[in-house]
Structure formats: structure tokens, C-alpha cells
Write a protein that holds these residues in place. Structure first.
Motif, PDB file in Angstrom:
ATOM      1  N   ASP A  47       5.757   0.799   1.258  1.00  0.00           N
ATOM      2  CA  ASP A  47       7.013   1.475   1.590  1.00  0.00           C
ATOM      3  C   ASP A  47       6.812   2.257   2.892  1.00  0.00           C
ATOM      4  N   PRO A  48       7.436   1.821   3.997  1.00  0.00           N
ATOM      5  CA  PRO A  48       7.221   2.495   5.288  1.00  0.00           C
ATOM      6  C   PRO A  48       7.837   3.889   5.360  1.00  0.00           C
ATOM      7  N   THR A  49       8.597   4.275   4.345  1.00  0.00           N
ATOM      8  CA  THR A  49       9.243   5.594   4.406  1.00  0.00           C
ATOM      9  C   THR A  49       8.370   6.706   3.824  1.00  0.00           C
ATOM     10  N   VAL A  50       7.266   6.326   3.168  1.00  0.00           N
ATOM     11  CA  VAL A  50       6.381   7.347   2.583  1.00  0.00           C
ATOM     12  C   VAL A  50       5.149   7.482   3.473  1.00  0.00           C
ATOM     13  N   PRO A  51       4.469   8.630   3.419  1.00  0.00           N
ATOM     14  CA  PRO A  51       3.279   8.830   4.251  1.00  0.00           C
ATOM     15  C   PRO A  51       2.237   7.747   4.002  1.00  0.00           C
ATOM     16  N   PRO A  52       1.596   7.243   5.049  1.00  0.00           N
ATOM     17  CA  PRO A  52       0.592   6.167   4.884  1.00  0.00           C
ATOM     18  C   PRO A  52      -0.610   6.657   4.092  1.00  0.00           C
ATOM     19  N   ARG A  53      -1.154   5.747   3.303  1.00  0.00           N
ATOM     20  CA  ARG A  53      -2.307   6.071   2.472  1.00  0.00           C
ATOM     21  C   ARG A  53      -3.586   5.451   2.990  1.00  0.00           C
TER      22      ARG A  53
END
Length: 263
Positions: A25-31
Motif C-alpha cells: 500500500d503506497p499510502t502507508v509508511p514504507p517498511r
């Protein structure tokens, strides 16, 4: 990005397709680093090729004016150009004055001002002009009445640059007052009151000069040379005072391109 543009602007760190989980999901902070790089690629692709700035036309109503002059000083009238020996002596005297002022600044700052001395606030341009030059010069009154000659009214003749006064002025105030007086001098005649204050303020300027002070003193030297060149009565005392200011600006403050050529 179009292939042609990519050839003109090669990527410094080429990044291939990233293997990401199906639930990315590109809308959440990258993990992970891969998610971060993929998100950067997506954001870059959304950027328009051309961006137009939105300018408020109300801010453009007042057009800024910048006056830049690189010309030197006008030469002194024939027969009035100062000698090199005279200029060197003035620089030596001025240097001694500055050293004495710096040495005794704290002493003079601690001295009480007379009750009639009220120094204007740094931003009070008109107040400083009247304080330094007096009502008579500021209002261009030719002479004082007989009754006024009985005593000294500093509000009318201006306060002299006493050490107890100039020692209280920080560098910002010194520069501001110098700017006020140079602005006034730009359209008015040279007077002894003005000359005394210009000398005192120059003595208070600290080295190395700030860019604003550097520009101001060059402007001052040019203005002195203009007034000197237009001096019809050839008043030796006034020409000598103008020579002195040009000398200090050019030779003490190292603006050698403005210096008078020795006679």
C-alpha cells in the motif's frame, strides 16, 4: 519519463522493478528499502513536467529599485587635491581616535547623560536627523534669532557626537544613523554639524565592514566628491572636510578605487 528525456538526464542510481508483496500500500509508511524506493518512483511519476508558480499580483504593485554604481569619485577642483602626506596623516590621526574610543568605550558608556539628552530609538529616522543636525539645519533655517543666541539650545543646533552618546550606540544603530544622514546629505548641502557626526560614526564602525556599511561609506565618498566638484565659492574649510571623509573611506577602509590621486 520519455526515453529521449531519460537519455538527456540519466539516473545516477538506476533502480529496477522492486519485488513487493501483493498487499503493498503506497499510502502507508514504507517498511522496507524496496517499499521506500517504489514509493519514490510512484511520487516522481505523479510530478508534472512543467510547474507554474502562483504569484500574488498584489505583491508586485511596489517594484523594488536597486541602485548600483561602480564609478569612482569625481576629482577634486584644480589646486585642491590633497597630498599623499596629508592623507596619510589623516589616516594615522583617525586610527588613533578609533583606538582611544575602543579603549575607553565602557567608561564613557557608564557616564550619565544630561537631562536634556534623549537619544531617539534606532528606527526613528526623522528623530535622529533632528538630534544630530538640529532644527536649524534640518528645517533649513538660515540664522537664529538674537534671543536664541544667548544660550545653546541643542534641540535647535543639534547635539554634538559626544563620547557619552556614541559609546551607547551598538553597530546596528551606528549603521542606521549613518544611513539616515547619508540619505539626508544626498539632497542637502554639507554642514559642519553633518561633518562632525559623519566622522564620529565612521570612527565607531567596526572592521571588517558589514556589506551594508561597505555600500554606505562608498555612497558617502561619492556624494562628497560630487559636492566638492560643485563648490563654487571654493570654501577651503569645507573642501578640506570633504577631502577628509573621502580620504578615510578610501584609505582607512580600503576602498582604494575611490581615493584622490596625490597632488
Amino acid at each position: 519519463m520519455e526515453p529521449g528525456l531519460e537519455e538527456l538526464m540519466p539516473r545516477l542510481l538506476p533502480v529496477g522493478d522492486c519485488d513487493l508483496a501483493e498487499d503493498f500500500d503506497p499510502t502507508v509508511p514504507p517498511r522496507t528499502p524496496q517499499e521506500y524506493l517504489k514509493r519514490v518512483q510512484i511520487e516522481a511519476a505523479r510530478c508534472p513536467d512543467v510547474v507554474v508558480a502562483q504569484i500574488d499580483p498584489r505583491k508586485l504593485k511596489k517594484k523594488p529599485t536597486v541602485n548600483i554604481s561602480i564609478s569612482g569619485c569625481q576629482p577634486a577642483p584644480e589646486g585642491y587635491s590633497p597630498t599623499l602626506k596629508w592623507q596619510q596623516q589623516q589616516v594615522a590621526n583617525f586610527s588613533a581616535v578609533r583606538q582611544s574610543l575602543n579603549k575607553h568605550r565602557n567608561h564613557w558608556r557608564s557616564q550619565h547623560l544630561d537631562s536634556n539628552v534623549t537619544m531617539p530609538k534606532p528606527e526613528d529616522e526623522e528623530g535622529w536627523k533632528k538630534f544630530c543636525l538640529g532644527e536649524r539645519v534640518y528645517s533649513e533655517i538660515d540664522a537664529l534669532s538674537d534671543n536664541e543666541n544667548l544660550g545653546i539650545d541643542y534641540l535647535k543646533v543639534g547635539f554634538p557626537p559626544l563620547l557619552s552618546i556614541v559609546s551607547r550606540m551598538n553597530q546596528a544603530t551606528v549603521t542606521s544613523v549613518l544611513e539616515y544622514l547619508i540619505s539626508w546629505f544626498g539632497e542637502k548641502k554639507f554642514t559642519p554639524e553633518l561633518g562632525r557626526w559623519l566622522y564620529a560614526l565612521l570612527a565607531c564602525l567596526e572592521k571588517p565592514l558589514l556589506p551594508e556599511a561597505h555600500s554606505l561609506i562608498r555612497q558617502l565618498a561619492r556624494r562628497c566628491s560630487e559636492v566638492r566638484a560643485l563648490e563654487e565659492s571654493k570654501n577651503e574649510e569645507q573642501i578640506s572636510a570633504l577631502n577628509l571623509i573621502i580620504c578615510l573611506v578610501s584609505r582607512y577602509f580600503d576602498q582604494r578605487d575611490l581615493a584622490d590621486e596625490p597632488s
